[in-house]
Design a protein around this motif. Structure first.
Motif, mmCIF file in Angstrom:
data_model
loop_
_atom_site.group_PDB
_atom_site.id
_atom_site.type_symbol
_atom_site.label_atom_id
_atom_site.label_comp_id
_atom_site.label_asym_id
_atom_site.label_seq_id
_atom_site.Cartn_x
_atom_site.Cartn_y
_atom_site.Cartn_z
ATOM 1 N N UNK A 1 0.826 -1.199 0.000
ATOM 2 C CA UNK A 1 0.000 0.000 0.000
ATOM 3 C C UNK A 1 0.863 1.253 0.000
ATOM 4 N N UNK A 2 2.062 1.180 0.603
ATOM 5 C CA UNK A 2 2.929 2.342 0.682
ATOM 6 C C UNK A 2 3.281 2.923 -0.671
ATOM 7 N N UNK A 3 3.418 2.082 -1.691
ATOM 8 C CA UNK A 3 3.721 2.600 -3.019
ATOM 9 C C UNK A 3 2.596 3.493 -3.517
ATOM 10 N N UNK A 4 1.363 3.085 -3.280
ATOM 11 C CA UNK A 4 0.232 3.884 -3.744
ATOM 12 C C UNK A 4 0.111 5.178 -2.942
ATOM 13 N N UNK A 5 0.500 5.143 -1.690
ATOM 14 C CA UNK A 5 0.570 6.396 -0.926
ATOM 15 C C UNK A 5 1.614 7.325 -1.534
ATOM 16 N N UNK A 6 2.750 6.752 -1.918
ATOM 17 C CA UNK A 6 3.804 7.559 -2.528
ATOM 18 C C UNK A 6 3.320 8.179 -3.831
ATOM 19 N N UNK A 7 2.606 7.410 -4.637
ATOM 20 C CA UNK A 7 2.081 7.947 -5.890
ATOM 21 C C UNK A 7 1.077 9.059 -5.627
ATOM 22 N N UNK A 8 0.277 8.884 -4.572
ATOM 23 C CA UNK A 8 -0.711 9.916 -4.247
ATOM 24 C C UNK A 8 -0.030 11.200 -3.792
ATOM 25 N N UNK A 9 1.028 11.080 -2.983
ATOM 26 C CA UNK A 9 1.770 12.261 -2.527
ATOM 27 C C UNK A 9 2.396 12.968 -3.718
ATOM 28 N N UNK A 10 2.961 12.184 -4.642
ATOM 29 C CA UNK A 10 3.646 12.768 -5.790
ATOM 30 C C UNK A 10 2.672 13.444 -6.748
ATOM 31 N N UNK A 11 1.586 12.749 -7.089
ATOM 32 C CA UNK A 11 0.674 13.300 -8.082
ATOM 33 C C UNK A 11 1.347 13.565 -9.410
ATOM 34 N N UNK A 12 2.413 12.830 -9.696
ATOM 35 C CA UNK A 12 3.156 13.033 -10.931
ATOM 36 C C UNK A 12 4.266 14.057 -10.830
ATOM 37 N N UNK A 13 4.404 14.690 -9.670
ATOM 38 C CA UNK A 13 5.440 15.699 -9.476
ATOM 39 C C UNK A 13 6.567 15.201 -8.585
ATOM 40 N N UNK A 14 7.631 15.987 -8.433
ATOM 41 C CA UNK A 14 8.778 15.568 -7.621
ATOM 42 C C UNK A 14 8.465 15.569 -6.124
ATOM 43 N N UNK A 15 9.051 14.630 -5.424
ATOM 44 C CA UNK A 15 8.890 14.501 -3.980
ATOM 45 C C UNK A 15 10.249 14.205 -3.362
ATOM 46 N N UNK A 16 10.304 14.314 -2.029
ATOM 47 C CA UNK A 16 11.460 13.878 -1.253
ATOM 48 C C UNK A 16 11.095 12.565 -0.576
ATOM 49 N N UNK A 17 11.983 11.569 -0.677
ATOM 50 C CA UNK A 17 11.690 10.236 -0.154
ATOM 51 C C UNK A 17 12.869 9.749 0.676
ATOM 52 N N UNK A 18 12.570 9.265 1.894
ATOM 53 C CA UNK A 18 13.586 8.598 2.712
ATOM 54 C C UNK A 18 13.366 7.092 2.636
ATOM 55 N N UNK A 19 14.473 6.336 2.563
ATOM 56 C CA UNK A 19 14.346 4.885 2.529
ATOM 57 C C UNK A 19 15.694 4.211 2.615
ATOM 58 N N UNK A 20 15.699 2.930 2.291
ATOM 59 C CA UNK A 20 16.905 2.107 2.370
ATOM 60 C C UNK A 20 17.318 1.696 0.963
ATOM 61 N N UNK A 21 18.556 2.048 0.595
ATOM 62 C CA UNK A 21 19.099 1.746 -0.726
ATOM 63 C C UNK A 21 20.025 0.546 -0.606
ATOM 64 N N UNK A 22 19.739 -0.519 -1.365
ATOM 65 C CA UNK A 22 20.554 -1.720 -1.287
ATOM 66 C C UNK A 22 20.603 -2.456 -2.602
ATOM 67 N N UNK A 23 21.141 -3.693 -2.565
ATOM 68 C CA UNK A 23 21.317 -4.445 -3.800
ATOM 69 C C UNK A 23 19.989 -4.922 -4.379
ATOM 70 N N UNK A 24 18.919 -4.904 -3.591
ATOM 71 C CA UNK A 24 17.609 -5.265 -4.118
ATOM 72 C C UNK A 24 16.880 -4.069 -4.733
ATOM 73 N N UNK A 25 17.418 -2.871 -4.519
ATOM 74 C CA UNK A 25 16.759 -1.660 -4.987
ATOM 75 C C UNK A 25 16.544 -0.694 -3.835
ATOM 76 N N UNK A 26 15.561 0.173 -3.976
ATOM 77 C CA UNK A 26 15.278 1.198 -2.970
ATOM 78 C C UNK A 26 13.939 0.884 -2.309
#
Length: 454
Positions: free
Chosen positions: A407-432
């Protein structure tokens, strides 16, 4: 601002729930109906009586500066549904929890929490005095015996890896998980829980999808590297030796000096197995620029003691750990009530995030991910799922497949609305793996996950 200080949002309250059952039950108690004699104070305390199935109402009190909870109900969950309901009532309706003098039963508990020692005990999950210092000689002998067991376990694991390669990686899918679990149990017997965890991860790879033999080879190489590093630890430089000790499962200790700062609480999520629930809380120092990981543990079925709602800022002291836990820190002392985050931490682009992870891998080859903040990125679909692309450049980071299904991905899309956002997370060999986000229009922290990550 009201006399009770900053009221949390409902999302911040629900982020404290130990499980989905508590979250749902607490939401049902977030209305005035079952509550009476509610009140709050300028010190961050909230209290009230909640009617239940019995003849007597449950006495519930929360110290939001901890946060810490006390309820007369028999639930072993912390916070219980009554504490969550009271906080939701406080967060959603200012008139439902008026400024008041604390009743005697609430005041007694709050007074007991006024000392730093008591607050540290609450965070540690116990209420008694600390254990007496062990005899140094006995402690040294125990450490030597444990090191010998780990060495024997590492040698046995090396033999298991040799057998795997001799028989061919493809044969691993036929042998089943039982052999891996047996090997993991042997590592537990050797008092090397770090090795046991890695063996279980190896056992989960055969037959796990396209390309699993390559992933099994990569992970087997990392386990072999850790084995050899332990067996020759006396030849390693001390910083790397400290990393190896913590990776095999030896307990690191927090070591001073304490760092006081205004810490932004960026994310909190739990992961669990049959024996333990681990809570991870990411914080970032506004002045020091340091990101730290606060860990807390709870026995199976019980929530960890530490709970800090994302989106708030706390004036606090932390003490960092060494070794592979150099990101890890211990919360020592908190000063005053939390306040809302006014702005997200500074960030960079995708290339800078990858460079930071690469530098961290140089010091710890077994590191799965590194905390980063991406600035001015846009979530966009890709052939393999989703990615976070730099708004002003060609670089992008793939979103981890598991995060993309949440569900978090869809929250992120809603926050963005197609525009730039700031995102905190964990970057690793599997991705972000995105954990929190902020839009350019609002400083409010949008929590993207409070559940287990892969």
């Amino acid at each position: 601002m009201n006399q009770q200080g900053v009221r949390w949002t409902a999302e911040q309250v629900l982020a404290l729930a130990p499980d989905a059952v508590s979250r749902k039950a607490g939401s049902g108690l977030g209305a005035p109906g079952p509550w009476s004699e509610t009140g709050g104070s300028g010190t961050g305390a909230v209290w009230g009586l909640c009617s239940g199935s019995g003849s007597r109402s449950y006495r519930t009190v929360v110290d939001s500066t901890g946060p810490a909870y006390r309820c007369s109900c028999p639930s072993r969950r912390v916070p219980c549904k009554h504490a969550l309901g009271l906080l939701l009532l406080w967060a959603g309706d200012e008139g439902a929890v008026p400024d008041a003098e604390a009743p005697g039963w609430a005041e007694e508990w709050l007074a007991g929490r006024s000392t730093p020692a008591r607050r540290r005990e609450d965070r540690a999950g116990h209420g008694g005095p600390s254990a007496r210092a062990a005899d140094p000689g006995a402690a040294r002998r125990r450490a030597e015996r444990r090191a010998a067991r780990i060495t024997a376990g590492a040698r046995e694991l090396e033999q298991r890896l040799e057998d795997l390669l001799r028989g061919g990686l493809a044969s691993a899918a036929q042998s089943g998980y039982g052999l891996w679990e047996e090997t993991a149990a042997r590592m537990v017997d050797a008092q090397a829980p770090g090795l046991a965890g890695r063996v279980r991860e190896l056992g989960a790879l055969p037959g796990s999808g396209q390309g699993w033999p390559a992933r099994l080879l990569e992970e087997s190489a990392l386990v072999h590297l850790l084995d050899r590093a332990w067996l020759e630890i006396d030849r390693l430089p001390e910083p790397l030796a400290a990393v190896v000790r913590t990776r095999v499962g030896l307990t690191a200790t927090a070591r001073g000096p304490a760092i006081r700062d205004d810490w932004l609480v960026l994310a909190q999520y739990d992961s669990a197995d049959a024996r333990l629930t681990t809570r991870r809380v990411w914080v970032h120092g506004r002045e020091t620029g340091r990101t730290a990981l606060l860990l807390s543990y709870g026995a199976a079925g019980r929530a960890p003691a530490l709970a800090l709602p994302p989106g708030l800022m706390i004036d606090a002291e932390i003490v960092p750990y060494g070794g592979a836990g150099r990101l890890r820190a211990e919360l020592r002392e908190q000063f005053g009530a939390p306040v809302p985050i006014k702005a997200p931490p500074p960030g960079g682009d995708a290339e800078e995030a990858l460079a930071a992870y690469g530098r961290a891998l140089r010091d710890d080859p077994w590191l799965d991910a590194w905390p980063v903040t991406l600035e001015d990125v846009v979530p966009v679909p890709s052939d393999d799922g989703w990615q976070l692309a730099d708004a002003g450049g060609p670089s992008a980071l793939p979103v981890t497949p598991a995060a993309g299904s949440r569900l978090g991905l869809w929250r992120l899309l809603a926050v963005s609305g197609g525009g730039p956002v700031t995102v905190f997370g964990e970057c690793g060999h599997r991705g972000f793996a995105p954990l929190a986000a902020w839009s350019g229009d609002s400083p409010e922290t949008v929590v993207l996950t409070s559940t287990a990550l892969p």
